[in-house]
Design a protein around this motif. Sequence first.
Motif, PDB file in Angstrom:
ATOM      1  N   GLU A  61     -80.227 -70.080  66.286  1.00 37.43           N
ATOM      2  CA  GLU A  61     -79.391 -68.889  66.309  1.00 37.43           C
ATOM      3  C   GLU A  61     -78.254 -69.146  67.296  1.00 37.43           C
ATOM      4  O   GLU A  61     -78.459 -69.672  68.383  1.00 37.43           O
ATOM      5  N   SER A  62     -77.073 -68.747  66.914  1.00 41.03           N
ATOM      6  CA  SER A  62     -75.884 -68.841  67.756  1.00 41.03           C
ATOM      7  C   SER A  62     -75.441 -67.416  68.051  1.00 41.03           C
ATOM      8  O   SER A  62     -75.184 -66.649  67.122  1.00 41.03           O
ATOM      9  N   PHE A  63     -75.403 -67.053  69.332  1.00 43.17           N
ATOM     10  CA  PHE A  63     -74.967 -65.690  69.632  1.00 43.17           C
ATOM     11  C   PHE A  63     -74.303 -65.588  70.992  1.00 43.17           C
ATOM     12  O   PHE A  63     -74.502 -66.426  71.865  1.00 43.17           O
ATOM     13  N   PHE A  64     -73.487 -64.547  71.115  1.00 43.36           N
ATOM     14  CA  PHE A  64     -72.779 -64.234  72.342  1.00 43.36           C
ATOM     15  C   PHE A  64     -73.359 -62.935  72.883  1.00 43.36           C
ATOM     16  O   PHE A  64     -73.514 -61.962  72.140  1.00 43.36           O
ATOM     17  N   ASP A  65     -73.663 -62.920  74.168  1.00 44.77           N
ATOM     18  CA  ASP A  65     -74.170 -61.723  74.831  1.00 44.77           C
ATOM     19  C   ASP A  65     -73.089 -61.235  75.786  1.00 44.77           C
ATOM     20  O   ASP A  65     -72.638 -61.985  76.653  1.00 44.77           O
ATOM     21  N   VAL A  66     -72.678 -59.981  75.615  1.00 50.23           N
ATOM     22  CA  VAL A  66     -71.600 -59.399  76.413  1.00 50.23           C
ATOM     23  C   VAL A  66     -72.190 -58.422  77.431  1.00 50.23           C
ATOM     24  O   VAL A  66     -72.911 -57.498  77.054  1.00 50.23           O
ATOM     25  N   LEU A  67     -71.888 -58.638  78.702  1.00 53.25           N
ATOM     26  CA  LEU A  67     -72.208 -57.676  79.760  1.00 53.25           C
ATOM     27  C   LEU A  67     -70.929 -56.918  80.057  1.00 53.25           C
ATOM     28  O   LEU A  67     -69.876 -57.531  80.310  1.00 53.25           O
ATOM     29  N   TRP A  68     -71.000 -55.590  80.015  1.00 52.17           N
ATOM     30  CA  TRP A  68     -69.804 -54.766  80.260  1.00 52.17           C
ATOM     31  C   TRP A  68     -70.245 -53.486  80.942  1.00 52.17           C
ATOM     32  O   TRP A  68     -71.102 -52.764  80.435  1.00 52.17           O
ATOM     33  N   GLU A  69     -69.683 -53.222  82.107  1.00 52.93           N
ATOM     34  CA  GLU A  69     -70.014 -52.034  82.878  1.00 52.93           C
ATOM     35  C   GLU A  69     -68.780 -51.153  83.023  1.00 52.93           C
ATOM     36  O   GLU A  69     -67.669 -51.655  83.181  1.00 52.93           O
ATOM     37  N   SER A  70     -69.016 -49.828  83.004  1.00 52.43           N
ATOM     38  CA  SER A  70     -67.916 -48.894  83.185  1.00 52.43           C
ATOM     39  C   SER A  70     -68.436 -47.607  83.810  1.00 52.43           C
ATOM     40  O   SER A  70     -69.559 -47.186  83.542  1.00 52.43           O
ATOM     41  N   SER A  71     -67.595 -47.002  84.620  1.00 48.89           N
ATOM     42  CA  SER A  71     -67.934 -45.699  85.184  1.00 48.89           C
ATOM     43  C   SER A  71     -67.440 -44.568  84.280  1.00 48.89           C
ATOM     44  O   SER A  71     -67.627 -43.399  84.593  1.00 48.89           O
ATOM     45  N   TYR A  72     -66.831 -44.928  83.158  1.00 51.75           N
ATOM     46  CA  TYR A  72     -66.310 -43.932  82.232  1.00 51.75           C
ATOM     47  C   TYR A  72     -66.643 -44.370  80.810  1.00 51.75           C
ATOM     48  O   TYR A  72     -65.903 -45.123  80.184  1.00 51.75           O
ATOM     49  N   LEU A  73     -67.800 -43.919  80.320  1.00 49.69           N
ATOM     50  CA  LEU A  73     -68.192 -44.230  78.950  1.00 49.69           C
ATOM     51  C   LEU A  73     -67.954 -42.999  78.095  1.00 49.69           C
ATOM     52  O   LEU A  73     -68.601 -41.973  78.243  1.00 49.69           O
TER      53      LEU A  73
ATOM     54  N   VAL B 178     -58.643 -60.208  67.540  1.00 52.57           N
ATOM     55  CA  VAL B 178     -58.807 -60.969  66.301  1.00 52.57           C
ATOM     56  C   VAL B 178     -59.085 -62.436  66.629  1.00 52.57           C
ATOM     57  O   VAL B 178     -59.948 -63.068  66.005  1.00 52.57           O
ATOM     58  N   LYS B 179     -58.384 -62.972  67.606  1.00 54.85           N
ATOM     59  CA  LYS B 179     -58.574 -64.381  67.991  1.00 54.85           C
ATOM     60  C   LYS B 179     -60.023 -64.626  68.429  1.00 54.85           C
ATOM     61  O   LYS B 179     -60.620 -65.634  68.059  1.00 54.85           O
ATOM     62  N   CYS B 180     -60.584 -63.718  69.202  1.00 56.71           N
ATOM     63  CA  CYS B 180     -61.973 -63.869  69.641  1.00 56.71           C
ATOM     64  C   CYS B 180     -62.931 -63.756  68.465  1.00 56.71           C
ATOM     65  O   CYS B 180     -63.870 -64.554  68.345  1.00 56.71           O
ATOM     66  N   ILE B 181     -62.692 -62.785  67.596  1.00 54.58           N
ATOM     67  CA  ILE B 181     -63.569 -62.602  66.438  1.00 54.58           C
ATOM     68  C   ILE B 181     -63.541 -63.839  65.547  1.00 54.58           C
ATOM     69  O   ILE B 181     -64.578 -64.293  65.060  1.00 54.58           O
ATOM     70  N   GLU B 182     -62.364 -64.420  65.359  1.00 50.33           N
ATOM     71  CA  GLU B 182     -62.254 -65.643  64.562  1.00 50.33           C
ATOM     72  C   GLU B 182     -63.031 -66.785  65.207  1.00 50.33           C
ATOM     73  O   GLU B 182     -63.746 -67.527  64.526  1.00 50.33           O
ATOM     74  N   GLY B 183     -62.911 -66.950  66.525  1.00 52.95           N
ATOM     75  CA  GLY B 183     -63.629 -68.007  67.231  1.00 52.95           C
ATOM     76  C   GLY B 183     -65.139 -67.831  67.162  1.00 52.95           C
ATOM     77  O   GLY B 183     -65.885 -68.789  66.945  1.00 52.95           O
ATOM     78  N   ILE B 184     -65.594 -66.600  67.334  1.00 50.11           N
ATOM     79  CA  ILE B 184     -67.020 -66.291  67.239  1.00 50.11           C
ATOM     80  C   ILE B 184     -67.528 -66.665  65.849  1.00 50.11           C
ATOM     81  O   ILE B 184     -68.570 -67.315  65.695  1.00 50.11           O
ATOM     82  N   SER B 185     -66.775 -66.284  64.835  1.00 49.62           N
ATOM     83  CA  SER B 185     -67.144 -66.577  63.455  1.00 49.62           C
ATOM     84  C   SER B 185     -67.192 -68.077  63.192  1.00 49.62           C
ATOM     85  O   SER B 185     -68.084 -68.563  62.486  1.00 49.62           O
ATOM     86  N   ARG B 186     -66.260 -68.819  63.750  1.00 42.73           N
ATOM     87  CA  ARG B 186     -66.224 -70.276  63.543  1.00 42.73           C
ATOM     88  C   ARG B 186     -67.461 -70.959  64.110  1.00 42.73           C
ATOM     89  O   ARG B 186     -67.817 -72.051  63.677  1.00 42.73           O
ATOM     90  N   LEU B 187     -68.129 -70.316  65.063  1.00 52.18           N
ATOM     91  CA  LEU B 187     -69.372 -70.853  65.630  1.00 52.18           C
ATOM     92  C   LEU B 187     -70.610 -70.159  65.053  1.00 52.18           C
ATOM     93  O   LEU B 187     -71.708 -70.309  65.575  1.00 52.18           O
ATOM     94  N   ARG B 188     -70.400 -69.403  63.964  1.00 48.27           N
ATOM     95  CA  ARG B 188     -71.472 -68.638  63.315  1.00 48.27           C
ATOM     96  C   ARG B 188     -72.208 -67.743  64.308  1.00 48.27           C
ATOM     97  O   ARG B 188     -73.423 -67.590  64.256  1.00 48.27           O
ATOM     98  N   GLY B 189     -71.464 -67.176  65.214  1.00 49.75           N
ATOM     99  CA  GLY B 189     -72.071 -66.401  66.289  1.00 49.75           C
ATOM    100  C   GLY B 189     -72.259 -64.927  65.959  1.00 49.75           C
ATOM    101  O   GLY B 189     -71.390 -64.295  65.384  1.00 49.75           O
ATOM    102  N   ALA B 190     -73.400 -64.425  66.360  1.00 51.65           N
ATOM    103  CA  ALA B 190     -73.629 -62.981  66.385  1.00 51.65           C
ATOM    104  C   ALA B 190     -73.181 -62.505  67.767  1.00 51.65           C
ATOM    105  O   ALA B 190     -72.965 -63.316  68.673  1.00 51.65           O
ATOM    106  N   VAL B 191     -73.035 -61.189  67.936  1.00 52.34           N
ATOM    107  CA  VAL B 191     -72.620 -60.640  69.231  1.00 52.34           C
ATOM    108  C   VAL B 191     -73.526 -59.466  69.578  1.00 52.34           C
ATOM    109  O   VAL B 191     -73.762 -58.594  68.741  1.00 52.34           O
ATOM    110  N   GLY B 192     -74.017 -59.481  70.816  1.00 51.88           N
ATOM    111  CA  GLY B 192     -74.774 -58.349  71.339  1.00 51.88           C
ATOM    112  C   GLY B 192     -74.055 -57.800  72.557  1.00 51.88           C
ATOM    113  O   GLY B 192     -73.423 -58.553  73.308  1.00 51.88           O
ATOM    114  N   PHE B 193     -74.137 -56.494  72.748  1.00 61.58           N
ATOM    115  CA  PHE B 193     -73.455 -55.848  73.872  1.00 61.58           C
ATOM    116  C   PHE B 193     -74.471 -55.182  74.781  1.00 61.58           C
ATOM    117  O   PHE B 193     -75.292 -54.383  74.323  1.00 61.58           O
ATOM    118  N   ASP B 194     -74.421 -55.526  76.056  1.00 63.27           N
ATOM    119  CA  ASP B 194     -75.175 -54.841  77.100  1.00 63.27           C
ATOM    120  C   ASP B 194     -74.159 -53.993  77.857  1.00 63.27           C
ATOM    121  O   ASP B 194     -73.414 -54.509  78.697  1.00 63.27           O
TER     122      ASP B 194
END
Length: 154
Positions: free
Chosen positions: A106-118, A128-144
């Motif tokens: 499995e190829s995936f990217f895990d994103v850590l993102w914190e905010s005081s205003y959700l 778009v550039k990031c989405i294209e790159g992620i796709s080129r590596l067959r990557g899934a994306v998860g957000f924390d």
Amino acid sequence: MEQLSELHNSHIGRVAVAFYLSSSDLDPERVTLGIGVDPTSTSKKGEDVFSLKGEVGGQQKEGFWCLSSKGLIDSKDVNDHFGQLLEALLPHRNLILQLIDEFDAESFFDVLWESSYLYAGTGPVLSVKCIEGISRLRGAVGFDIYQIEPNTSD
């Protein structure tokens, strides 16, 4: 890509992105040798997993190879973090895809993102550039995504 507005930037805490290859039989040393990039962390199936207290809490159920942007880039823009990783990984795309196929990984990217205003529409936005790159590596994306306390030192 537009820069984050000062207001939006003021709400964001920690940001990091990590890329993982993982599978039951993944050999992380082979990934490192092939890609030529030192990973942030690795593990082989069967290795001990330690708790924060340093106690063995079990064995690793699968092998993984991880490269993280944490500490490599000082930016609150998630696209900068993706860019850092994609710049290191995309030149090795063919090998990464070969390893994905060979190890049924499995190829995936895990994103850590914190905010005081959700609030609606305030989360991370991928270019778009990031989405294209992620796709080129067959990557899934998860957000924390975590709510943090506002910075009261201002």
